[in-house]
Design a protein around this motif. Structure first.
Motif, PDB file in Angstrom:
ATOM      1  N   LEU A 118      -4.175  -8.566   5.347  1.00  0.00           N
ATOM      2  CA  LEU A 118      -4.455  -7.896   4.086  1.00  0.00           C
ATOM      3  C   LEU A 118      -5.300  -6.646   4.290  1.00  0.00           C
ATOM      4  O   LEU A 118      -5.697  -5.993   3.324  1.00  0.00           O
ATOM      5  N   VAL A 178      -3.150 -13.081  -1.384  1.00  0.00           N
ATOM      6  CA  VAL A 178      -2.767 -11.950  -2.231  1.00  0.00           C
ATOM      7  C   VAL A 178      -3.117 -12.230  -3.689  1.00  0.00           C
ATOM      8  O   VAL A 178      -3.651 -11.362  -4.397  1.00  0.00           O
ATOM      9  N   TRP A 205      -5.331  -2.073  -6.029  1.00  0.00           N
ATOM     10  CA  TRP A 205      -4.350  -2.318  -4.964  1.00  0.00           C
ATOM     11  C   TRP A 205      -3.204  -3.159  -5.514  1.00  0.00           C
ATOM     12  O   TRP A 205      -3.403  -4.082  -6.293  1.00  0.00           O
ATOM     13  N   TYR A 236       0.454  -5.288  -3.995  1.00  0.00           N
ATOM     14  CA  TYR A 236       0.966  -5.861  -2.747  1.00  0.00           C
ATOM     15  C   TYR A 236       2.469  -6.099  -2.858  1.00  0.00           C
ATOM     16  O   TYR A 236       2.974  -6.520  -3.904  1.00  0.00           O
ATOM     17  N   ARG A 286       0.327  -2.891   1.363  1.00  0.00           N
ATOM     18  CA  ARG A 286      -0.783  -2.828   0.401  1.00  0.00           C
ATOM     19  C   ARG A 286      -0.961  -1.370  -0.030  1.00  0.00           C
ATOM     20  O   ARG A 286      -1.230  -0.505   0.799  1.00  0.00           O
TER      21      ARG A 286
END
Length: 625
Positions: free
Chosen positions: A90, A132, A141, A143, A229
């Motif tokens: 991540l 996530v 952000w 994903y 990301r």
């Protein structure tokens, strides 16, 4: 516009040693075998010992990051060995988990598990989704998660998500990233999406039965989870990471597995790739500048990032306690001991992307959903209205300098964010100069537009007609000051209308081009219709010309050769070479006789088209004898 940024956490280069865990399978013995006891045993959570084959009264001790004994559960293996490296993906960093060991030591069970005891792969994918979902949306952000699944079988890269695909190439981009063009990438939004793709793909993996294992993996399987990301606020960063989950095929002793034919060829390819893997580890541990032989096998090419690369790597070495596995276990432990000395250098894969700016459309451009063939009346009305307002059409275009200004302002803002305090004064000076230059560009733009209006007005008076102004602003937008630019000359700016004598040749040329295009379209239409028309009739006409008993007798004769013929007899058939004949023998050895001639399409490489050509060639050849 994107700029690649390669940096590790905190801006400092960091290293991460390959973590090695050893898992001991429970002791198993068959009814017809003697119970000799285990040849290896654990001492604590990190140490184990194995009988010294040179002297049975001594033992050889090993120390690893983790030792999982016979009673260790699947969850304990995941929590202690795999879960700690998953948060790195991540942050734009790669991670890798692979199971190593001899055949029958439990690698596939460790990686896949069962419905009651899921292995590393399903637990790791579920944990990625949990990580996530736990992220704070307020950080700006988003994903995106995708998956690919492949196997390396007989040194061929095969796509398990698309079982009909052929051997895929392995490429390397300018940043040394390994790529596989043509490999299926499926976007997944939940664990159920993953299961929907993964379970059918697992059934496509090549397995077979040997004397040591009822369901032995005949290939190396690699699952790739890709996480992207993306940041939607300044500075608009995008980080990309990959998680490799690898189930290696086990090394095999053909004297004990009883491999023959295709099984023997498979084990040869497996052992060769594992031997190359061992050479890579030895080369990395040597500390010299010798070439690391990553390219000597497809497996080591794909594991290039996991061993000596930029991934956080974990190797789970599976071993068996029985004495018949002694040398396999001893070799696996020595390989694991060498692997834990390898040092990787993880870093964050990050790009900074320029945001997409909305661009204003001029009144002369059609709307997004409007028809391109609108009547010209609407356009003439707009031009007439513009003339009545006394403004030039060029005044309604987007500011000529705006795109360049926005790009430079964003670049300056990023530069100010990244520079040190001592450099800020020079940056601010650059900003002041840029603003001054922007102001000059705007003044020049106003001067240019006023001249355009004046020229349009003069051209309209001179022509004394109802046509629209002769001058049209088709000049490209200004992005920089042109040092050699000269002032506009009125005589150069005014374009005289085309005479009738000039228009006629152009119209004739247009008619000629249109007729040529029509001919080409008709020709292409005929080519498209042909494969489904005349050629197919000709292709099937040869069968209709033969009597059914003769045709059936010929097909039965070919089927008999396929089922009972030796290698030489198979090669005597039309379009069957040495390689294809061996594949037919191998298929027959595994699946038995062909029940009908169409079963030949199940042999590797025998497509429907090749099968049709094969049948035609052999029947017509038999008729000619």
């Amino acid at each position: 516009m994107a700029q690649r940024v390669s940096a590790s956490d905190g801006g400092n280069k960091k290293t991460a040693r390959v973590r090695v865990a050893v898992r001991l399978r429970p002791y198993m013995i068959k009814e017809d075998e003697k119970a000799e006891g285990p040849c290896v045993r654990g001492l604590n959570s990190q140490d184990l010992e194995i009988i010294n084959w040179r002297n049975a009264t001594e033992t050889v001790k090993y120390h690893f990051d983790v030792f999982h004994g016979e009673q260790t559960t699947q969850q304990e293996v995941f929590l202690s060995s795999v879960k700690p490296i998953l948060p790195h993906i991540l942050k734009g960093q790669n991670a890798s988990v692979f199971a190593y060991g001899p055949t029958g030591a439990g690698k596939t069970f460790t990686m896949l598990g069962s419905a009651e005891q899921p292995g590393v792969i399903p637990r790791a994918v579920r944990e990625v989704f949990n990580l996530v979902n736990a992220q704070d949306e307020g950080e700006g952000w988003t994903y995106s998660i995708g998956m690919s699944y492949l196997e390396i079988y007989n040194e061929k890269v095969l796509d398990l998500l698309s079982p009909n695909s052929h051997d895929l190439p392995i490429r390397e981009d300018k940043d040394k990233n390994i790529l596989i063009p043509g490999l299926t990438h499926a976007t997944i939004s939940s664990f159920s999406d993953f299961d929907k793709h993964f379970i059918p793909a697992t059934l496509n993996r090549t397995t077979a039965s040997t004397k040591l294992n009822q369901r032995s993996s005949r290939s190396h399987a690699i699952l790739l989870i890709k996480v992207v990301r993306t940041q939607h606020v300044l500075p608009y960063r995008q980080q990309t990471s990959k998680l490799y989950l690898v189930d290696l095929a086990g090394s095999e002793d053909n004297r004990r597995t009883g491999n023959q034919g295709i099984r023997l060829k498979e084990s040869g390819a497996i052992n060769l790739s594992l031997f190359t893997l061992s050479k890579v580890v030895d080369s990395l541990n040597s500390g010299t500048s010798i070439r690391v032989p990553y390219r000597d096998s497809k497996l080591t090419r794909l594991l290039q990032d996991s061993l000596g690369g930029s991934a956080h790597s974990v190797m789970i070495t599976n071993i068996a306690p029985e004495y018949k596995y002694y040398f396999d276990t001893f070799t696996a432990l020595n390989f694991a001991a060498k692997s834990k000395l390898i040092v990787n250098k993880p870093f964050t894969r990050e790009t900074v992307a320029m945001p997409v700016l909305p661009v204003k459309r001029s009144r002369e451009e059609p709307e997004a959903g409007a028809s391109v063939t609108e009547p010209n009346k609407k356009k003439q009305k707009e031009d007439k209205k513009l003339k009545q307002d006394g403004s030039s059409p060029s005044a309604h275009y987007q500011s000529l300098s705006e795109p360049s200004v926005m790009e430079r302002l964003i670049a300056l803002e990023k530069l100010m964010m990244s520079c040190q305090d001592k450099d800020r004064l020079s940056v601010l000076k650059d900003v002041a100069e840029s603003r001054k230059e922007i102001q000059e560009l705007k003044e020049k733009q106003r001067e240019f537009e006023s001249k355009a209006m004046l020229l349009n007005h003069l051209a309209g008076e001179k022509s004394n007609s109802k046509e629209e102004p002769v001058f049209r602003n088709t000049t490209a937008p200004l992005h920089r000051k042109q040092p050699n630019a000269t002032k506009l000359n009125k005589q150069q700016a005014v374009v005289q209308p085309l005479q009738v004598s000039q228009l006629q040749p152009l119209q004739q040329l247009s008619v000629v081009k249109q007729s040529v295009c029509v001919k080409k379209i008709k020709k292409l239409a005929n080519l498209v219709e042909t494969p489904y028309g005349k050629e197919n009739i000709q292709e099937n006409s040869w069968e209709s010309q033969l009597e059914k008993p003769v045709l059936e007798q010929s097909r039965n004769k070919i089927l008999q050769i396929l089922n009972t013929g030796c290698l030489k007899e198979l090669k005597g058939l039309q379009q069957i070479g040495d390689k294809k004949a061996k594949l037919i023998l191998g298929w027959r050895e595994i699946h038995g006789h062909f029940t009908e001639l169409e079963d030949l399409t199940k042999v590797e490489g025998m497509t429907e088209k090749r099968f049709s050509s094969f049948v035609k060639a052999n029947i017509l050849s038999a008729m000619g004898k």
